[in-house]
Write an enzyme that holds these catalytic residues in place. Structure first.
Site, PDB file in Angstrom:
ATOM      1  N   SER A 180       9.115  13.202 -22.046  1.00 33.55           N
ATOM      2  CA  SER A 180       8.194  13.737 -23.240  1.00 33.55           C
ATOM      3  C   SER A 180       8.863  13.809 -24.437  1.00 33.55           C
ATOM      4  CB  SER A 180       7.804  15.070 -22.551  1.00 33.55           C
ATOM      5  OG  SER A 180       7.057  15.734 -23.778  1.00 33.55           O
ATOM      6  N   TYR A 193       9.219  23.625 -19.476  1.00 32.72           N
ATOM      7  CA  TYR A 193       8.706  22.282 -19.194  1.00 32.72           C
ATOM      8  C   TYR A 193       9.546  21.168 -20.150  1.00 32.72           C
ATOM      9  CZ  TYR A 193       5.489  18.395 -20.561  1.00 32.72           C
ATOM     10  OH  TYR A 193       4.922  17.196 -20.808  1.00 32.72           O
TER      11      TYR A 193
END
Length: 290
Positions: A180, A193
Site C-alpha cells: 500500500s 494497517y
C-alpha cells in the site's frame, strides 16, 4: 469437492463491463474495463488469489481468468460477493475453486494449498492480497486483539501461504503481494494497517533474495495501491471522508480496482521476466521514493 467449487469452463462468453454488481458500495466499484485486451498471458497457469471476493482481489481474479489462468480464490465470509464473482468467471469461461476461511489461520491456509494440489498438482502464481483495516484516531483505541487480528490477516497470512505453497511451486513461479502507499507515506488513523503494509514491503524484498526462492527461479514482487474505491474503504472510513477520498493525489480522484489488475498480470507473466524484489506503485501519480 462439490459442484459449486469448480466452475464449468464451457459456459458462454460475452462482452461485459462490471458496473451493476457488488452493489453494496455506492458508487459501485469497477472491477473490469471493456478496454482490457487479454492475450493468453497466463494460459493454463494455476493461481491462488487471497481476499478475492471483492475489491482488488476480484479485479485480479477476473483479469487472470481472462488471461487463461485457473483461479483458486479465498474469502472470509462474503457469500453474496463470492457468488457474483463466480458467475462472472463462468461468463469468462474460466475455472475457479472457491474456499472460504480465515487466512490468518495456518490450518486453513494449508487446506487451500492441499485442495489446490489435489485438483491441479502444482501452483504457478500466488497472490497474497487479503487484508483488513480499522480506523482509529488514537493508538490507545487499538486493542491487543485488533493488533493481532490485523497482523494475522495482512502479513502472517503471507508467511503461511508461502510456506505451504513453496514445495509445489515450479521453476519460474511468481509470488505477488499487495502492499500500500501507506507503507511509504504512513497513515495516522491506520497505524496497525500501515505497519503491516510496511512489513509486506520488507517481506517482499527479503523473500526475493532468499536462497530457496532463487534456486527455484521464483520472482517475488508487490503492488502498492493508492486510494482505490473498494467495499473495504466503504465499510471502514468515516462518512465525512468518503467524498474527498482520493482527492489529495495528483490525479485528483480515486482509482478503480480494474486499474490495478494489469499490474498483477504483468508481474504474473513473462513480460516481467527481469523484475524481482520490486514494488509497483499504482497510486494516481503520488511520487514514492522507495
Amino acid at each position: 469437492m462439490t459442484e459449486n467449487d469448480i466452475i464449468d469452463t464451457q459456459a458462454p462468453k460475452k462482452n461485459y463491463l462490471q458496473e451493476d454488481t457488488f452493489e453494496k458500495t455506492d458508487p459501485s466499484p469497477q472491477y473490469e474495463s471493456a478496454e482490457y485486451k487479454p492475450a493468453d498471458k497466463l494460459k493454463g497457469k494455476v493461481a491462488i488469489i487471497t481476499g478475492a471476493d471483492s475489491g482488488i482481489g476480484a479485479a485480479v481474479a477476473i483479469a487472470f481468468a481472462k488471461e487463461g489462468a485457473h483461479i483458486i480464490a479465498t474469502d472470509y465470509d462474503n457469500q453474496e460477493d463470492a457468488k457474483k464473482l463466480k458467475k462472472r468467471i463462468r461468463e469468462i469461461s474460466g475455472n475457479i475453486l472457491w474456499l472460504t476461511g480465515d487466512v490468518g489461520d495456518e490450518n486453513f491456509v494449508q487446506e487451500v494449498v492441499d485442495k489446490t494440489i489435489q485438483e491441479y498438482g502444482h501452483i504457478d502464481i500466488l497472490v497474497n492480497n487479503a487484508a483488513e483495516q480499522h480506523n482509529h484516531e488514537s493508538i490507545s483505541e487499538i486493542t491487543a486483539a485488533q493488533l493481532d487480528r490485523t497482523f494475522r490477516t495482512n502479513i502472517f497470512s503471507m508467511f503461511y501461504f508461502v510456506k505451504a505453497a513453496l514445495p509445489y511451486m515450479k521453476k519460474n513461479s511468481k509470488i505477488i503481494n499487495t502492499a500500500s502507499v501507506t507503507a511509504y507515506k504512513g497513515s495516522p488513523e491506520l497505524l496497525d494497517y500501515s505497519s503491516t503494509k510496511g512489513a509486506i514491503v520488507s517481506f517482499t524484498r527479503s523473500l526475493s533474495q532468499n536462497k530457496e526462492i532463487l534456486d527455484k527461479e521464483i520472482r517475488v514482487n508487490a503492488v502498492a495501491p493508492g486510494p482505490i474505491w473498494t467495499p473495504l474503504i466503504q465499510s471502514t472510513i468515516p462518512n465525512e471522508n468518503k467524498e474527498k477520498f482520493g482527492s489529495s493525489v495528483p490525479m485528483k480522484r480515486t482509482g478503480e480496482a480494474y486499474e490495478l489488475a494489469p499490474s498483477y498480470v504483468y508481474l504474473a507473466c513473462e513480460d516481467s521476466s527481469y523484475v524481482s524484489g520490486q514494488v509497483l506503485h499504482v497510486n494516481g501519480g503520488t511520487v514514492i521514493n522507495g
